[in-house]
Design an enzyme around this catalytic site. Structure first.
Site, PDB file in Angstrom:
ATOM      1  CB  SER A 174      57.115  22.808  20.883  1.00  0.00           C
ATOM      2  OG  SER A 174      57.783  23.727  20.065  1.00  0.00           O
ATOM      3  CG  HIS A 207      53.403  25.326  17.966  1.00  0.00           C
ATOM      4  ND1 HIS A 207      54.090  24.273  17.402  1.00  0.00           N
ATOM      5  CD2 HIS A 207      54.159  25.730  19.030  1.00  0.00           C
ATOM      6  CE1 HIS A 207      55.209  24.051  18.070  1.00  0.00           C
ATOM      7  NE2 HIS A 207      55.268  24.908  19.071  1.00  0.00           N
ATOM      8  CG  HIS A 263      57.283  23.505  29.657  1.00  0.00           C
ATOM      9  ND1 HIS A 263      58.127  24.421  29.061  1.00  0.00           N
ATOM     10  CD2 HIS A 263      57.706  23.410  30.953  1.00  0.00           C
ATOM     11  CE1 HIS A 263      59.012  24.861  29.930  1.00  0.00           C
ATOM     12  NE2 HIS A 263      58.791  24.259  31.091  1.00  0.00           N
ATOM     13  CG  ASP A 271      52.576  24.088  14.304  1.00  0.00           C
ATOM     14  OD1 ASP A 271      53.100  25.206  14.231  1.00  0.00           O
ATOM     15  OD2 ASP A 271      52.833  23.269  15.204  1.00  0.00           O
TER      16      ASP A 271
END
Length: 457
Positions: free
Chosen positions: A256, A431, A182, A403
């Protein structure tokens, strides 16, 4: 032009006020720590008294690169740490510079050059971090007033034990493994609540799905004595996932900030990675002569009031004490906010995502932000070069066109370094909604990526 001018003026006013607020909060925390704990742990923006330990760890800077130096009787180890932690222009640091000289220069260790002569390497020791490091070698600290005391908030423990892993899919006769990583201030729920329910039965019978809560986030340990460096994050992933689950070869899916860890992991295990899927990778190539970490911080957090996500990143990067206050209010009371979120929304996915947002400490978020997102900027070129030439797996990149935090140009910059990478820009997604809201489609795309990788192998 008028709107941009107004935004510039508004940003200047707001961030000037934030400078003053951050300055005041520095001393508020100093008083609170003294009254409640009779101790004060120095912050990065202020200068502390010079202190050098005879053993343990100190921070040094050689030729502009900042590292933690591990001192022992048998070996020396250097660990990367971002200079953005202590080289952020702030009101506190400016005042401190006028009263106390924050850095001292020492001469350390001789090197033998090829000609047989000796040269000396000059190290710069940041005294504030030295003082903080002194605390790391003390006995197990007691719970701090700024930590939650629930079973998932182990902010005061120095025992990192193992990361929290949410496994799904094949349990026996596992053919392939998939590791999900994540992003910043998130958790494994970003994957388990979106993708896990949408994978087909065929996929779940073949693949073992492993979603990890990174060190300091979600249900994983949040040690106060950690600096949350790249080495620490990678070691915990390798120990908790690759070794504990006996993973030999695997696919990686990362979002990310997780993309940075995914690239580093692929470089460390080039023969084991079968496919690499990156979502909104934060790669900002620094212009020649620019310090990569400082450049990265300015790009991710440009001190703008709008858009809102950029404003949040600016506070996170530049304002240590404001960030600590927000973390204290949100994270210490995360169970209350989680209850209110469940009460106010019927969207189960977003409820679980908010739980991940609340469940961390300021120490974990602050250091991870600087040491991973900013501090690894100087390493990205090498990682991408290694993935291009050594790691032979497929590379797929997804990016939301809307984003506002990580622009689409970042993905194209990655492709410029890895020509075989495939970039897909998804219209009307940002995002977060690059996954949330299109989880069914993304699950099908991942299944196709894994099938193709298996066919090639």
């Amino acid at each position: 032009m008028t709107g941009r001018f107004v935004n510039e003026i508004l940003s200047f006013i707001v961030f000037t006020l934030l400078d003053i607020l951050d300055f005041l909060l520095c001393y508020v925390y100093k008083i609170l720590d003294y009254l409640i704990e009779a101790k004060w742990e120095p912050c990065y923006c202020s200068s502390a008294k010079e202190a050098i330990t005879s053993s343990g760890k100190i921070l040094v800077s050689e030729h502009g690169e900042s590292k933690i130096l591990h001192l022992s009787s048998t070996k020396l180890e250097l660990e990367e740490i971002s200079d953005t932690l202590y080289n952020r222009p702030s009101l506190v640091s400016e005042v401190s510079k006028s009263t106390v000289e924050g850095n001292s220069m020492i001469q350390s260790r001789e090197k033998i050059n090829k000609r047989g002569g000796t040269i000396r390497s000059t190290f710069t020791i940041n005294s504030t971090i030295v003082e903080m490091l002194q605390g790391r070698i003390q006995k197990l600290p007691i719970p701090r007033w700024s930590d939650c005391d629930c079973k998932n908030c182990t902010g005061w423990t120095s025992c990192k034990e193992s990361l929290f892993i949410k496994a799904d899919g094949a349990k026996e006769n596992v053919q392939e493994d998939v590791l999900f990583i994540h992003g910043f201030i998130s958790s494994s729920a970003f994957w388990t609540e979106t993708l896990y329910p949408n994978f087909s039965k065929t996929t779940k019978s073949k693949y073992r799905l492993l979603a990890v809560d990174l060190l300091g986030f979600g249900k994983s340990p949040k040690p106060n004595d950690s600096f949350y460096t790249l080495r620490e994050h990678l070691e915990m992933i390798e120990k908790s996932v690759l070794e504990a689950h006996e993973v030999k070869s695997f696919h990686i899916v990362a979002h990310s900030m997780g993309c940075i860890l995914a690239l580093a992991l692929a470089v460390n295990h080039p023969a084991s990675v079968k496919s690499l899927t990156l979502l909104a990778p934060p790669y900002f190539p620094a212009p020649k002569g620019e310090p990569p970490a400082q450049y990265m911080m300015r790009r991710v957090a440009p001190r703008r009031v709008w858009p809102l996500i950029t404003f949040g990143a600016s506070i996170g990067c530049w304002y240590e004490h404001i960030g600590r206050t927000i973390s204290l209010v949100l994270c210490k009371n995360h169970r209350l906010w989680e209850f209110l979120t469940k009460l106010c929304t019927r969207n189960r996915i977003r409820t679980y995502l908010m739980e991940g947002f609340f469940c961390h400490t300021h120490i974990a978020s602050w250091h991870t932000l600087h040491n991973i997102i900013c501090g690894t900027a100087g390493l990205m070129e090498r990682y991408l070069h290694e993935v291009k030439n050594v790691v032979k797996c497929d590379v797929n990149i997804f990016h939301g066109k809307d984003d506002e935090l990580i622009p689409v140009e970042c993905s194209y910059s990655v492709k410029s370094r890895i020509p075989r990478a495939k970039v897909k820009v998804v219209e009307n997604k940002d995002h977060i909604t690059i996954v949330v809201g299109r989880q069914e489609d993304f699950a099908r795309e991942l299944e196709q990526i894994w099938r193709n990788a298996s066919t090639i192998k």
